[in-house]
Scaffold this motif. Structure first.
Motif, PDB file in Angstrom:
ATOM      1  N   VAL A 234       0.824  -1.210   0.000  1.00 34.58           N
ATOM      2  CA  VAL A 234       0.000   0.000   0.000  1.00 34.58           C
ATOM      3  C   VAL A 234       0.859   1.261   0.000  1.00 34.58           C
ATOM      4  N   ARG A 235       2.183   1.096   0.184  1.00 36.41           N
ATOM      5  CA  ARG A 235       3.086   2.244   0.104  1.00 36.41           C
ATOM      6  C   ARG A 235       4.432   1.773  -0.437  1.00 36.41           C
ATOM      7  N   TRP A 236       5.083   2.655  -1.211  1.00 32.70           N
ATOM      8  CA  TRP A 236       6.364   2.292  -1.806  1.00 32.70           C
ATOM      9  C   TRP A 236       7.548   2.701  -0.934  1.00 32.70           C
ATOM     10  N   LYS A 237       7.580   3.945  -0.503  1.00 29.53           N
ATOM     11  CA  LYS A 237       8.744   4.433   0.224  1.00 29.53           C
ATOM     12  C   LYS A 237       8.769   3.893   1.653  1.00 29.53           C
ATOM     13  N   MET A 238       9.848   3.210   1.980  1.00 30.17           N
ATOM     14  CA  MET A 238      10.035   2.654   3.313  1.00 30.17           C
ATOM     15  C   MET A 238      11.464   2.932   3.787  1.00 30.17           C
ATOM     16  N   PRO A 239      11.789   4.177   4.075  1.00 34.57           N
ATOM     17  CA  PRO A 239      13.148   4.519   4.509  1.00 34.57           C
ATOM     18  C   PRO A 239      13.437   3.979   5.900  1.00 34.57           C
ATOM     19  N   TYR A 240      14.703   3.966   6.269  1.00 36.09           N
ATOM     20  CA  TYR A 240      15.080   3.523   7.611  1.00 36.09           C
ATOM     21  C   TYR A 240      16.279   4.337   8.086  1.00 36.09           C
ATOM     22  N   TYR A 241      16.491   4.306   9.396  1.00 40.18           N
ATOM     23  CA  TYR A 241      17.599   5.042   9.999  1.00 40.18           C
ATOM     24  C   TYR A 241      18.776   4.114  10.251  1.00 40.18           C
ATOM     25  N   SER A 242      19.989   4.656  10.101  1.00 40.34           N
ATOM     26  CA  SER A 242      21.200   3.867  10.322  1.00 40.34           C
ATOM     27  C   SER A 242      22.308   4.770  10.856  1.00 40.34           C
ATOM     28  N   HIS A 243      23.200   4.198  11.658  1.00 37.85           N
ATOM     29  CA  HIS A 243      24.362   4.948  12.132  1.00 37.85           C
ATOM     30  C   HIS A 243      25.339   5.174  10.987  1.00 37.85           C
ATOM     31  N   LYS A 244      25.897   6.380  10.932  1.00 37.04           N
ATOM     32  CA  LYS A 244      26.951   6.641   9.969  1.00 37.04           C
ATOM     33  C   LYS A 244      28.215   5.896  10.376  1.00 37.04           C
ATOM     34  N   LYS A 245      29.046   5.574   9.405  1.00 39.75           N
ATOM     35  CA  LYS A 245      30.284   4.861   9.698  1.00 39.75           C
ATOM     36  C   LYS A 245      31.184   5.707  10.588  1.00 39.75           C
ATOM     37  N   ASP A 246      31.743   5.044  11.624  1.00 42.08           N
ATOM     38  CA  ASP A 246      32.672   5.686  12.558  1.00 42.08           C
ATOM     39  C   ASP A 246      32.061   6.937  13.185  1.00 42.08           C
ATOM     40  N   GLU A 248      28.446   8.397  15.753  1.00 44.90           N
ATOM     41  CA  GLU A 248      27.214   8.124  16.476  1.00 44.90           C
ATOM     42  C   GLU A 248      26.017   8.815  15.826  1.00 44.90           C
ATOM     43  N   GLU A 249      26.282   9.603  14.787  1.00 42.94           N
ATOM     44  CA  GLU A 249      25.201  10.288  14.100  1.00 42.94           C
ATOM     45  C   GLU A 249      24.336   9.283  13.339  1.00 42.94           C
ATOM     46  N   ILE A 250      23.059   9.615  13.248  1.00 45.57           N
ATOM     47  CA  ILE A 250      22.106   8.744  12.564  1.00 45.57           C
ATOM     48  C   ILE A 250      21.641   9.418  11.283  1.00 45.57           C
ATOM     49  N   GLU A 251      21.603   8.665  10.199  1.00 44.47           N
ATOM     50  CA  GLU A 251      21.168   9.204   8.919  1.00 44.47           C
ATOM     51  C   GLU A 251      19.986   8.418   8.385  1.00 44.47           C
ATOM     52  N   LEU A 252      19.169   9.091   7.606  1.00 46.19           N
ATOM     53  CA  LEU A 252      18.011   8.465   6.984  1.00 46.19           C
ATOM     54  C   LEU A 252      18.426   7.903   5.633  1.00 46.19           C
ATOM     55  N   LYS A 253      18.166   6.613   5.438  1.00 38.85           N
ATOM     56  CA  LYS A 253      18.547   5.971   4.188  1.00 38.85           C
ATOM     57  C   LYS A 253      17.317   5.597   3.384  1.00 38.85           C
ATOM     58  N   GLN A 254      17.326   5.925   2.110  1.00 37.15           N
ATOM     59  CA  GLN A 254      16.256   5.531   1.209  1.00 37.15           C
ATOM     60  C   GLN A 254      16.744   5.595  -0.235  1.00 37.15           C
ATOM     61  N   ASN A 255      16.527   4.532  -0.951  1.00 36.84           N
ATOM     62  CA  ASN A 255      16.834   4.469  -2.376  1.00 36.84           C
ATOM     63  C   ASN A 255      15.990   3.363  -3.001  1.00 36.84           C
ATOM     64  N   PHE A 256      16.034   3.251  -4.296  1.00 32.37           N
ATOM     65  CA  PHE A 256      15.161   2.314  -5.004  1.00 32.37           C
ATOM     66  C   PHE A 256      15.399   0.865  -4.575  1.00 32.37           C
ATOM     67  N   ILE A 257      16.652   0.427  -4.559  1.00 32.41           N
ATOM     68  CA  ILE A 257      16.964  -0.968  -4.229  1.00 32.41           C
ATOM     69  C   ILE A 257      16.560  -1.292  -2.795  1.00 32.41           C
ATOM     70  N   SER A 258      16.876  -0.369  -1.878  1.00 32.20           N
ATOM     71  CA  SER A 258      16.513  -0.587  -0.482  1.00 32.20           C
ATOM     72  C   SER A 258      15.010  -0.684  -0.311  1.00 32.20           C
ATOM     73  N   ASN A 259      14.260   0.229  -0.931  1.00 30.14           N
ATOM     74  CA  ASN A 259      12.801   0.173  -0.851  1.00 30.14           C
ATOM     75  C   ASN A 259      12.267  -1.138  -1.403  1.00 30.14           C
ATOM     76  N   LEU A 260      12.811  -1.576  -2.526  1.00 31.79           N
ATOM     77  CA  LEU A 260      12.354  -2.816  -3.148  1.00 31.79           C
ATOM     78  C   LEU A 260      12.527  -4.002  -2.203  1.00 31.79           C
ATOM     79  N   PHE A 261      13.723  -4.160  -1.652  1.00 31.27           N
ATOM     80  CA  PHE A 261      13.991  -5.332  -0.821  1.00 31.27           C
ATOM     81  C   PHE A 261      13.326  -5.254   0.552  1.00 31.27           C
ATOM     82  N   ARG A 262      12.992  -4.053   1.008  1.00 28.87           N
ATOM     83  CA  ARG A 262      12.270  -3.940   2.267  1.00 28.87           C
ATOM     84  C   ARG A 262      10.813  -4.369   2.123  1.00 28.87           C
TER      85      ARG A 262
END
Length: 340
Positions: A234-246, A248-262
């Motif tokens: 019922v919805r396509w966009k399904m972003p998620y939060y992840s820690h940046k490398k090295d 403690e900051e958190i970033e929002l991740k979303q792209n076509f491949i990630s949305n598809l596999f989620r």
């Protein structure tokens, strides 16, 4: 009232297997997410959602009412899950044939989330309470042809959280196409259509309406089969939060491949008439844990089942993050074979 709303959000996050409130706000999840918890250990081992699994198992009906059939005549099923090491979910369901092409089933689900501390706005503790949900279900299916079956599942949902209570009604409608010669199963389900009839407070809480599709097929003549289940259609966009490398900051991740596999859950199983061994991977679960104590097993589920005479037993296990796990078992029996 604000404290109560926070309790509802926490329960929704717990039912979804997410150990934090960020995900609740991120996905706008419903307080009725417990309706997404399966009653079948076989389904849980194949990812927690599988609307196309063909098996003589009455506990599959909550996934897709079109999986109910005359082959489940006089079958009784029990399920239990220890969820996130704090909650206890149990269910029982009974099915019978109806005429030459139909079948019906009735069941009840009980969910206890453990004990919650009652705390006022000023920090004063006022004891504890145990939130509970009860779901009453009735299902009917009909074979339109030898390969095509449709079904409907009606649910009455009663929730009691502290001094608050609510009542909702929902329906699942599904179809299944099964080609026995190719061992090919295709399904489409509209889940949790409905709404609240009695509110917790001033606002209505929505049900987790979803459209799900499933594919499952054996590999040639081998006992190995694969399954792919598409959820959250019922919805396509399904972003998620992840820690940046090295960092403690958190970033929002979303792209076509990630949305598809989620949206996709992958399952693999070895099975015969008496035994199955199943393994699955859910990329969404793994990425949901990206801001918590994710481990190598996040997203994976495993389970096995045995059939002995008129009894069938299944067990499944998952460890979404380091500090919690899920264990599910179920038992089904054919009462006709048992009594004759």
């Amino acid at each position: 009232m604000k404290r109560f709303r926070h309790t509802l959000i926490a329960l929704a996050a717990l039912a979804a297997g997410v150990p934090g409130l960020r995900m609740q706000a991120q996905y706008g999840r419903s307080v009725y997410n417990f309706l997404e918890i399966p009653t079948s250990a076989h389904v849980f081992a194949l990812g927690g959602t599988n609307v196309a699994l063909i098996d003589d198992d009455i506990t599959l009906v909550d996934q897709n009412p079109a999986l109910l059939g005359q082959e489940m005549d006089m079958q009784l099923g029990f399920s239990y899950m220890l969820h996130m090491q704090t909650s206890n979910f149990a269910s029982v369901r009974f099915g019978m044939a109806a005429g030459e092409r139909g079948a019906w089933a009735a069941g009840i689900r009980y969910l206890n989330y453990g004990s919650f501390r009652q705390t006022e706005a000023d920090g004063t503790e006022g004891g504890s309470f145990k939130p509970q949900d009860i779901v009453f279900e009735g299902s009917y299916s009909h074979d339109f042809t030898d390969r095509l079956r449709g079904g409907i599942n009606m649910k009455m949902v009663y929730s009691n959280y502290e001094i608050y209570s609510a009542f909702a009604m929902a329906a699942d409608v599904g179809v299944n196409y099964y080609n026995e010669e190719k061992d090919l199963s295709l399904s489409l389900v509209f889940k949790n259509m409905g709404g609240q009839l009695k509110r917790f407070d001033k606002s209505y809480d929505r049900l987790p309406f979803d459209i799900q599709a499933g594919y499952m097929q054996s590999l040639g003549t081998s006992p190995i089969s694969i399954g792919i289940t598409a959820t959250n259609l019922v919805r396509w966009k399904m972003p998620y939060y992840s820690h940046k490398k090295d960092s403690e900051e958190i970033e929002l991740k979303q792209n076509f491949i990630s949305n598809l596999f989620r949206h996709l859950i992958f399952g693999l199983q070895y099975s015969n008439e008496k035994f199955y061994l199943a393994l699955s991977y859910d990329y969404k679960t793994a990425t949901d844990m990206a801001t918590f104590q994710r481990n190598f097993f996040s997203g994976f589920k495993v389970g096995l089942g045995l059939k002995v005479k008129s009894f069938a037993f299944g067990v499944a296990y998952a460890m979404p993050h380091k500090s919690a796990s899920n264990l599910m078992v179920n038992l089904t029996t054919d009462l006709w074979e048992l009594t004759h």
